[in-house]
Design a protein around this motif. Structure first.
Motif, PDB file in Angstrom:
ATOM      1  N   PHE A 195       0.831  -1.190   0.000  1.00  0.00           N
ATOM      2  CA  PHE A 195       0.000   0.000   0.000  1.00  0.00           C
ATOM      3  C   PHE A 195       0.873   1.250   0.000  1.00  0.00           C
ATOM      4  CE2 PHE A 195      -3.962   2.197   1.358  1.00  0.00           C
ATOM      5  CZ  PHE A 195      -4.827   1.528   0.524  1.00  0.00           C
ATOM      6  N   GLY A 196       0.742   2.058  -1.055  1.00  0.00           N
ATOM      7  CA  GLY A 196       1.560   3.249  -1.204  1.00  0.00           C
ATOM      8  C   GLY A 196       0.774   4.535  -1.038  1.00  0.00           C
ATOM      9  N   LEU A 197       1.426   5.637  -1.338  1.00  0.00           N
ATOM     10  CA  LEU A 197       0.829   6.952  -1.155  1.00  0.00           C
ATOM     11  C   LEU A 197      -0.413   7.145  -2.013  1.00  0.00           C
ATOM     12  CD1 LEU A 197       0.851   9.770   0.091  1.00  0.00           C
ATOM     13  CD2 LEU A 197       2.480  10.464  -1.682  1.00  0.00           C
ATOM     14  N   SER A 198      -0.360   6.797  -3.289  1.00  0.00           N
ATOM     15  CA  SER A 198      -1.534   7.014  -4.155  1.00  0.00           C
ATOM     16  C   SER A 198      -2.709   6.163  -3.691  1.00  0.00           C
ATOM     17  CB  SER A 198      -1.198   6.746  -5.623  1.00  0.00           C
ATOM     18  OG  SER A 198      -0.872   5.388  -5.831  1.00  0.00           O
ATOM     19  N   ASP A 199      -2.437   4.938  -3.223  1.00  0.00           N
ATOM     20  CA  ASP A 199      -3.506   4.094  -2.678  1.00  0.00           C
ATOM     21  C   ASP A 199      -4.141   4.779  -1.470  1.00  0.00           C
ATOM     22  OD1 ASP A 199      -2.808   1.879  -4.446  1.00  0.00           O
ATOM     23  OD2 ASP A 199      -1.110   1.541  -3.099  1.00  0.00           O
ATOM     24  N   THR A 200      -3.299   5.326  -0.609  1.00  0.00           N
ATOM     25  CA  THR A 200      -3.767   5.956   0.621  1.00  0.00           C
ATOM     26  C   THR A 200      -4.556   7.225   0.326  1.00  0.00           C
ATOM     27  OG1 THR A 200      -1.873   5.043   1.789  1.00  0.00           O
ATOM     28  CG2 THR A 200      -3.028   6.840   2.869  1.00  0.00           C
ATOM     29  N   GLU A 201      -4.116   8.000  -0.638  1.00  0.00           N
ATOM     30  CA  GLU A 201      -4.862   9.211  -1.017  1.00  0.00           C
ATOM     31  C   GLU A 201      -6.261   8.852  -1.504  1.00  0.00           C
ATOM     32  OE1 GLU A 201      -1.151  12.063  -2.419  1.00  0.00           O
ATOM     33  OE2 GLU A 201      -2.102  10.730  -3.886  1.00  0.00           O
ATOM     34  N   GLN A 202      -6.355   7.799  -2.313  1.00  0.00           N
ATOM     35  CA  GLN A 202      -7.664   7.364  -2.804  1.00  0.00           C
ATOM     36  C   GLN A 202      -8.540   6.864  -1.653  1.00  0.00           C
ATOM     37  OE1 GLN A 202      -7.388   4.628  -6.157  1.00  0.00           O
ATOM     38  NE2 GLN A 202      -5.475   5.627  -6.766  1.00  0.00           N
ATOM     39  N   LEU A 203      -7.943   6.071  -0.763  1.00  0.00           N
ATOM     40  CA  LEU A 203      -8.695   5.540   0.378  1.00  0.00           C
ATOM     41  C   LEU A 203      -9.192   6.680   1.264  1.00  0.00           C
ATOM     42  CD1 LEU A 203      -9.702   3.267   2.228  1.00  0.00           C
ATOM     43  CD2 LEU A 203      -7.419   3.227   3.258  1.00  0.00           C
ATOM     44  N   CYS A 204      -8.339   7.620   1.582  1.00  0.00           N
ATOM     45  CA  CYS A 204      -8.726   8.732   2.460  1.00  0.00           C
ATOM     46  C   CYS A 204      -9.846   9.562   1.853  1.00  0.00           C
ATOM     47  CB  CYS A 204      -7.516   9.598   2.783  1.00  0.00           C
ATOM     48  SG  CYS A 204      -6.385   8.806   3.950  1.00  0.00           S
ATOM     49  N   SER A 205      -9.807   9.736   0.553  1.00  0.00           N
ATOM     50  CA  SER A 205     -10.874  10.466  -0.138  1.00  0.00           C
ATOM     51  C   SER A 205     -12.214   9.750   0.041  1.00  0.00           C
ATOM     52  CB  SER A 205     -10.525  10.588  -1.621  1.00  0.00           C
ATOM     53  OG  SER A 205     -11.564  11.199  -2.327  1.00  0.00           O
ATOM     54  N   ARG A 206     -12.199   8.434  -0.087  1.00  0.00           N
ATOM     55  CA  ARG A 206     -13.428   7.644   0.100  1.00  0.00           C
ATOM     56  C   ARG A 206     -13.890   7.652   1.551  1.00  0.00           C
ATOM     57  NH1 ARG A 206     -14.115   3.184  -3.338  1.00  0.00           N
ATOM     58  NH2 ARG A 206     -16.056   2.881  -2.183  1.00  0.00           N
TER      59      ARG A 206
END
Length: 134
Positions: free
Chosen positions: A22-33
């Motif tokens: 799990f990287g930064l782009s994954d985390t940004e997408q998750l946090c947005s959701r």
């Protein structure tokens, strides 16, 4: 590269499965959701299933922490708890200790199995007067 799924079918229990590296782009997408869930302005629990997660990068952890801090008021009002299924006893202990040193705005509870997660969620919901349908 990592991935995640969010299952809201048992609302107000939200099941989030984290997989892979799990990287930064994954985390940004998750946090947005996750932010959208809080904007519903209804009490809920996030149940993170981390059993298929290989790693979470340092920048992803930093981003998640900053996101939680910047949205502390919203999540403090509506997020009953974050329950994390983590098989490693060591990592569960570290997460617990971090909560002692740096208190979270809501309870964060690591458990080792899905059954323990559902039992804990039911306890939290019971205290809130909410019945969970599984």
């Amino acid at each position: 590269m990592g991935s995640f799924t969010i299952d809201e079918s048992k609302w107000p229990l939200v099941e989030i499965a984290i997989k892979g590296e799990f990287g930064l782009s994954d985390t940004e997408q998750l946090c947005s959701r996750l932010l959208v869930l809080g904007q519903r302005q209804e009490r809920f629990i996030n149940l993170f299933d981390m059993r298929d997660c290989i790693t979470v990068s340092a920048d992803a952890r930093r981003y998640f922490s900053q996101h939680a801090k910047s949205n502390q008021k919203l999540f403090g009002l509506f997020l009953i708890s974050a329950i994390c299924i983590i098989e490693s006893r060591l990592i569960r202990g570290v997460l617990t200790a971090m909560g002692w040193l740096f208190p979270f705005p809501h309870p964060v509870r690591p458990v080792s199995t899905p059954s323990a997660a559902y039992e804990l969620a039911n306890d939290f919901f019971s205290k809130e007067g909410i019945r969970l349908n599984q």
